[in-house]
Design an enzyme around this catalytic site. Sequence first.
Site, mmCIF file in Angstrom:
data_model
loop_
_atom_site.group_PDB
_atom_site.id
_atom_site.type_symbol
_atom_site.label_atom_id
_atom_site.label_comp_id
_atom_site.label_asym_id
_atom_site.label_seq_id
_atom_site.Cartn_x
_atom_site.Cartn_y
_atom_site.Cartn_z
ATOM 1 N N HIS A 82 13.878 37.616 -35.298
ATOM 2 C CA HIS A 82 15.391 38.074 -34.872
ATOM 3 C C HIS A 82 16.428 37.557 -36.141
ATOM 4 C CE1 HIS A 82 18.243 39.987 -32.637
ATOM 5 N NE2 HIS A 82 18.850 39.201 -32.323
ATOM 6 N N ASP A 99 25.589 38.568 -32.781
ATOM 7 C CA ASP A 99 24.023 38.948 -32.291
ATOM 8 C C ASP A 99 24.209 40.303 -31.704
ATOM 9 O OD1 ASP A 99 21.597 39.254 -31.321
ATOM 10 O OD2 ASP A 99 21.301 37.452 -30.702
ATOM 11 N N GLN A 107 23.586 46.203 -30.407
ATOM 12 C CA GLN A 107 22.322 46.712 -30.917
ATOM 13 C C GLN A 107 21.661 47.603 -29.774
ATOM 14 O OE1 GLN A 107 19.399 43.927 -32.594
ATOM 15 N NE2 GLN A 107 17.850 45.531 -32.629
ATOM 16 N N CYS A 129 17.546 44.693 -36.015
ATOM 17 C CA CYS A 129 18.661 43.524 -35.699
ATOM 18 C C CYS A 129 18.876 43.053 -37.243
ATOM 19 C CB CYS A 129 17.817 42.247 -35.089
ATOM 20 S SG CYS A 129 16.261 41.924 -35.939
#
Length: 246
Positions: free
Chosen positions: A178, A195, A97, A103
């Site tokens: 998140h 992630d 990211q 996100c």
Amino acid sequence: MALPAQVYRKHFIPLESNPEIFTELIRKLGVSESLEFQDVYSLDEPQLLALIPRPVHALILVFPTTERYEKRIASEEAEAEDYNTSGADEDVVFFKQTIDNACGLYAILHAVSNGDARKYIEGGSSLSRLIDTCVTLKPSERALALEDSRELESSYESVASQGDTDAPDDPEDEVDFHYICFVKSHKNGHLFQLDGDRKRPIDLGPAGIGDDVLSESVVGVIRSMIESEGGENINFSLMALVNAQD
């Protein structure tokens, strides 16, 4: 130890945790109407779990980024190696990211780019072209390809202002939630936690025979995250990517 501050050159309005919004975005990007997101209301009540169509192709978890969480992740990241894999060597497609407050978008990209969900991306769509480009690139180049995709940004902007929650006036405003994604590898059948804020994918080990992503291994990780925040799950929510129901 806190996570080092990330410097961003692009900022998006965050997405509301809403399966209808997430479904609309994947369809704008080029995912078949055969897939949709649905809320998962419980990990413990069999009657509610039975409402989730199977197989579950991916799970997206949204949770509060507390100081306790950030300290734990910073400690884990200090021991992790940077990810530098691409193409046929990848067990999963991973996106680092580099767009602030996006996100939710990265979780969506992880969900639809991996496992059987990828089969539902329509040929010639903006998402199909983007993934075909990205899979051959190293992580840093891949991140830039996402940042530079006007089609991706346009589709995102068209849905980001929807929902019941007021979006921040300034895309650079920090948010306290998140998104992360759980998928099953098309290559080795392992379950992965993805992630974009982390250095690399987290291999959760092989799925059991016949297991989809809503497996005990993944549920155990989610429960552990909830317990690490004192067992309070009111600010955690979960969505499943599943085959659309008539």
